[in-house]
Enzyme design. Structure first.
Site, PDB file in Angstrom:
ATOM      1  N   LYS A   1     -18.864  -7.706  43.057  1.00 10.52           N
ATOM      2  CA  LYS A   1     -18.147  -7.643  44.328  1.00 10.52           C
ATOM      3  C   LYS A   1     -19.117  -7.900  45.482  1.00 10.52           C
ATOM      4  O   LYS A   1     -20.237  -7.379  45.484  1.00 10.52           O
ATOM      5  CB  LYS A   1     -17.489  -6.264  44.470  1.00 10.52           C
ATOM      6  CG  LYS A   1     -16.560  -6.133  45.670  1.00 10.52           C
ATOM      7  CD  LYS A   1     -15.912  -4.743  45.702  1.00 10.52           C
ATOM      8  CE  LYS A   1     -14.975  -4.580  46.884  1.00 10.52           C
ATOM      9  NZ  LYS A   1     -14.414  -3.212  46.977  1.00 10.52           N
TER      10      LYS A   1
ATOM     11  N   SER B   1      -9.367  -3.356  47.819  1.00 13.57           N
ATOM     12  CA  SER B   1     -10.144  -4.449  48.340  1.00 13.57           C
ATOM     13  C   SER B   1     -10.789  -5.345  47.279  1.00 13.57           C
ATOM     14  O   SER B   1     -11.093  -6.493  47.549  1.00 13.57           O
ATOM     15  CB  SER B   1     -11.236  -3.909  49.264  1.00 13.57           C
ATOM     16  OG  SER B   1     -12.182  -3.144  48.528  1.00 13.57           O
TER      17      SER B   1
ATOM     18  N   SER C   1      -9.810   0.982  45.837  1.00 12.07           N
ATOM     19  CA  SER C   1     -10.179  -0.442  45.800  1.00 12.07           C
ATOM     20  C   SER C   1     -10.653  -0.968  44.452  1.00 12.07           C
ATOM     21  O   SER C   1     -10.793  -2.178  44.271  1.00 12.07           O
ATOM     22  CB  SER C   1     -11.258  -0.734  46.845  1.00 12.07           C
ATOM     23  OG  SER C   1     -10.703  -0.746  48.135  1.00 12.07           O
TER      24      SER C   1
END
Lengths: 104, 500
Positions: free
Chosen positions: B79, B154, B178
């Site tokens: 990420k 997210s 997330s």
């Protein structure tokens, strides 16, 4: 001090003041839009006050921790070149920034 | 035969057995990315050179007979919230466009040391604020199950990369869901470890008392293997827990829940939850009962206030954390014409560099922390946090783990919540309490919802530093569902038929 039972209307001027504090320039349209959105969001989050009695202690951190210290020994760290590698501007191994004080 | 559809653990076994190489696995995954990522847009940056270099090193060490970490040579997607030395790290924001960190996050250091091959950086909502990746400054990621749907957020890039077989492993971060909500809506597995279980050093901070990095994978065992690579004490994170890492791999392999009490949380179902999501949740409970677990019902009344408290605490901490983006030391700088003051340049940079959701949260946080409102908002939210922790403590006296659906709905359509931040925030209603209390939580697939045929998630919460319990329950449930379905849920993804 904690007697605000429901969010008062948040005005465009309030948002402009908050944006100034937060150092974010906002355009006229952004200010209008955000004032409306904040009003709705604050209306929804204000319910925290319903249960937050004076006998409840606040929690800032979920897992209790105490401060820790390390031995004061020099360890490898970033070189000045590495630390400055992402700088928008640099001069003589330092971060170069726009003027901080006014002319006078 | 090993393919991109294999589990990470199968890839690891094949590498150990010498029937494949890390270079070959890396090639296969870059080929898949080249094939599908134009449509999915899971990745923001691909590091071909670094990935193949790592793969060659691992293959050479293996050929020499060196002892390697269990996942050595297996590819992973990172990420973009994690600093990786020399690799563009944007956090999904224009603010950090072009920034290449001069250091590695501790998670990245550990991945590299374990011989894991980092393919590239995955898309995310700007500064991890969002539930759909629609807030990314670099375009939305598409759900591989249906490209018109969001992949969650997210960490939607990481979950989509797994579901599209672009990577067998990924790293996420979870502040209010997330990791878990993207896992739920893509039919993958995501784990938020106990707060402090994984170092936050080098994780670009959003809300420091809530942020936690964790593993994303397609199976519970794969998540456990990755968990043990990244977890453990780090002196560079003052909130890192200095205790042995829970034995999550052993727990994931147990496949036994006899005698365990599974607590169903009353407040995390019902109104607002899609019928198909609840149906799969209830069927999963039946599977756990068949496997020997006991279902108990618990009530956590303060959970009704968790979302409200979260949307005060997270923006408050964000308004403070994101003050560091001041255009002076890194990131973009706008308007520096030699005449403007530092403050004017700062205002202009933050106007241009932050997207609407980030601005909204910074302003909201500034308001909640401002004098005159502090006690009513931030102070009250902190008290709710105390009540949440008390409710969890009471519930864990009655149950070993607590369960709920992960997300109230399946993946929604891209653009659907564009002008409705509150509707967007409701996605996190079941995931937020775990962050507020710092406990561990996991999402794994429970099946496809009746209404739309899209994946639903089963959510398991375990007490702090008892992460092994959620892996034990998750592993057992996964095995039961796999035997019922006859094949992994992802094999039913229609959008992926063209990929194989």
């Amino acid at each position: 001090m904690d007697a605000i039972s429901s969010p008062t209307g948040i005005s465009r001027e309030d948002v402009a003041h908050l944006a100034k504090l937060a150092r974010i320039e906002l355009g006229d349209a952004e200010l209008d839009h955000m004032a409306q959105e904040l009003e709705v969001i604050l209306g929804a989050v204000a319910k925290v006050q319903e249960v937050a009695g004076t006998d409840v202690l606040p929690t800032s951190h979920p897992i209790p921790v105490t401060n820790v210290y390390r031995d004061d020994v020099v360890k490898p760290s970033l070189t000045p070149q590495e630390a400055l590698s992402g700088a928008p501007a640099q001069l003589e191994d330092r971060f170069k920034v726009p003027q901080i004080l006014g002319e006078e | 035969m090993i393919s991109i559809r294999s589990d990470a653990s199968e890839m690891a076994d094949a590498l150990t057995a010498g029937t494949t190489t890390s270079v070959s696995l890396t090639e296969q995954h870059f080929e898949q990315i080249a094939k599908v990522d134009g449509a999915v847009h899971a990745f923001l940056y691909l590091d071909h050179d670094g990935a193949f270099e790592q793969a060659r090193v691992v293959d050479a060490r293996r050929a020499k007979g060196e002892a390697l970490s269990p996942l050595a040579g297996v590819p992973l997607a990172l990420k973009d919230v994690m600093a990786q030395k020399g690799i563009p790290t944007t956090c999904g924001s224009k603010m950090l466009e072009g920034w290449r960190p001069p250091y590695d996050a501790t998670v990245v250091t550990r991945l590299k040391a374990a011989g894991i091959v980092i393919l590239g950086k995955t898309n995310m909502d700007e500064f991890a604020m969002g539930s759909s990746t629609e807030n990314s400054a670099y375009g939305t990621t598409h759900n591989p199950w249906d490209l018109t749907k969001i992949p969650g957020g997210s960490g939607g890039g990481s979950s989509a990369a797994l579901a599209a077989f672009e990577s067998p492993l990924a790293i996420g971060t979870d502040t209010g869901g997330s990791i878990r909500q993207p896992a739920a809506v893509t039919g993958t597995v995501g784990v938020k470890p106990t707060y402090g279980g994984v170092s936050r050093y080098g994780l670009i901070a959003f809300s420091s008392s809530l942020d936690q990095a964790g593993p994303c994978a397609r199976t519970v065992l794969d998540a456990a293997l990755l968990h043990e690579v990244i977890a453990g004490h780090d002196e560079r994170d003052s909130t890192s827990i200095n205790l042995p890492v829970p034995q999550v791999v052993k727990a994931a392999r147990k496949l036994d829940v006899k005698g365990l009490k599974i607590g169903v949380v009353k407040e995390l179902q019902g109104e607002g939850f899609q019928d198909g999501v609840l149906n799969r949740f209830n069927e999963a409970l039946d599977e756990l009962v068949s496997a020997g677990a006991e279902i108990v019902h618990v009530s956590c009344p303060s959970f009704d206030y968790a979302l409200a408290a979260y949307y005060l605490i997270a923006p408050s901490e964000c308004s403070s954390n994101l003050a560091r983006f001041d255009s002076m030391r890194y990131g973009i700088r706008i308007g520096d014409d030699g005449n403007r003051s530092a403050e004017e340049v700062m205002n202009m940079t933050r106007h241009a560099g932050f997207g609407p959701e980030v601005k909204r949260r910074i302003i909201l946080g500034t308001y909640a922390l401002s004098s005159g409102y502090y006690d009513a908002y931030y102070g009250s939210a902190q008290k709710v946090r105390t009540l949440l922790i008390q409710d969890f403590s009471a519930a864990f006296l009655k149950a070993d783990v607590l369960v709920s659906p992960t997300s109230p709905t399946t993946a929604f359509t891209i653009g659907q919540n564009d002008n409705n931040p509150l509707a967007m925030y409701l996605n996190d209603i079941a995931t937020i309490p775990a962050n507020m209390a710092g406990i561990g939580a996991m999402s794994l697939p429970s099946g496809l919802a009746d209404e739309d045929g899209l994946p639903a998630g089963f959510h398991i919460m375990s007490p702090a530093m008892k992460d092994d319990l959620m892996y034990q329950v998750g592993g057992t449930l996964e095995a039961a569902l796999l035997s019922k379905w006859g094949a992994p849920l992802l094999s039913k993804a229609p959008g992926l038929a063209v990929n194989s």
